[in-house]
Design a protein around this motif. Structure first.
Motif, short mmCIF file in Angstrom:
data_model
loop_
_atom_site.label_atom_id
_atom_site.label_comp_id
_atom_site.label_asym_id
_atom_site.label_seq_id
_atom_site.Cartn_x
_atom_site.Cartn_y
_atom_site.Cartn_z
N TRP A 27 4.06 -1.79 -4.78
CA TRP A 27 4.04 -0.34 -4.66
C TRP A 27 4.70 0.29 -5.88
CZ3 TRP A 27 6.44 -0.33 0.92
CH2 TRP A 27 5.50 -0.84 1.81
N LYS A 39 5.55 5.12 -3.64
CA LYS A 39 4.30 5.65 -3.07
C LYS A 39 3.60 4.49 -2.38
CE LYS A 39 4.22 9.72 -5.30
NZ LYS A 39 4.23 11.00 -4.73
N LYS A 41 0.02 3.73 0.14
CA LYS A 41 -1.21 4.23 0.74
C LYS A 41 -1.26 3.81 2.19
CE LYS A 41 -5.72 5.58 0.15
NZ LYS A 41 -5.77 6.62 1.16
N GLU A 46 -1.44 9.16 1.49
CA GLU A 46 -0.48 8.43 0.66
C GLU A 46 0.89 9.00 1.01
OE1 GLU A 46 -0.54 6.94 -3.73
OE2 GLU A 46 0.07 9.04 -3.74
#
Length: 167
Positions: A27, A39, A41, A46
Motif C-alpha cells: 500500500w 491509501k 482500495k 479508496e
C-alpha cells in the motif's frame, strides 16, 4: 493474514509497525515521525488510513476516511445514521467533522508505555483490518442515506442483509 516471519520483529514502535504492515501489503504510504498515512482500495472506495502516535499519552489514534462528504442540509440525517451504526460497533466509531463535513471512522488504542510503547503485529492487524472492515460494512448505509433517499433504518436494513451460501 501476514506472518510474523515477514517482519524483523513481532513488535515495534507503533508508527514503525504500521509502516512495515503497509509496506508488506504494497500500500502506498507516507510517514512522518509520529504520523503515517496510507491509501488502500476497498470494495466501495479508496480509503485513507491515518495513524497518529501521541507518545506523551501512549495513545495511537487510528482514522479511516471512506471518502464521504456530507452537505450541511444532510447532516441531521447522517448524525441519526451514525447513532444507529455506532450501536453496532464493538470498537471504534464513526463521526462527522463539523468544519468539513468529512465522515470518518476513529479508534484510539492505548499502548503499554512500560515496554517502550510498542505495537505488536497482531495489534496492528486488528486495528487496520477492523477499520477497513467497518468502512466496507457501513459505506453502503451512508450512501443509501445520502444518495438513495432512504431513511437511516431503511438503509441499515437494506445494507446489512445476511446472505447464506455462495453464488
Amino acid at each position: 493474514m501476514l506472518e510474523e516471519a515477514e517482519f524483523d520483529r513481532d513488535d515495534a514502535a507503533p508508527i514503525d509497525m504500521l509502516e512495515s504492515y503497509f509496506a508488506a501489503h504494497g500500500w502506498s504510504h507516507e510517514r512522518d515521525d509520529d504520523e503515517i498515512v496510507a491509501k488502500v482500495k476497498g470494495s466501495w472506495a479508496e480509503y485513507e488510513l491515518r495513524a497518529i502516535w501521541r507518545e506523551d499519552d501512549n495513545v495511537l489514534q487510528f482514522l479511516a476516511f471512506p471518502d464521504v462528504r456530507v452537505a450541511d442540509e444532510r447532516r441531521a440525517t447522517i448524525y441519526e445514521t451514525m447513532g444507529l451504526v455506532n450501536e453496532q460497533l464493538w470498537i471504534g466509531h464513526f463521526e462527522l467533522w463539523s468544519t468539513s463535513g468529512i465522515l470518518l471512522y476513529r479508534h484510539a488504542a492505548m499502548i503499554d508505555g512500560e515496554g517502550g510503547g510498542t505495537l505488536t503485529l497482531d495489534q496492528a492487524e486488528m486495528l487496520i483490518e477492523s477499520a477497513i472492515d467497518e468502512c466496507e460494512r457501513f459505506y453502503p448505509v451512508f450512501q443509501f442515506v445520502l444518495w438513495g433517499g432512504k431513511t437511516p433504518k431503511e438503509a441499515i436494513a437494506a445494507s446489512l442483509i445476511e446472505t447464506q451460501g455462495e453464488a
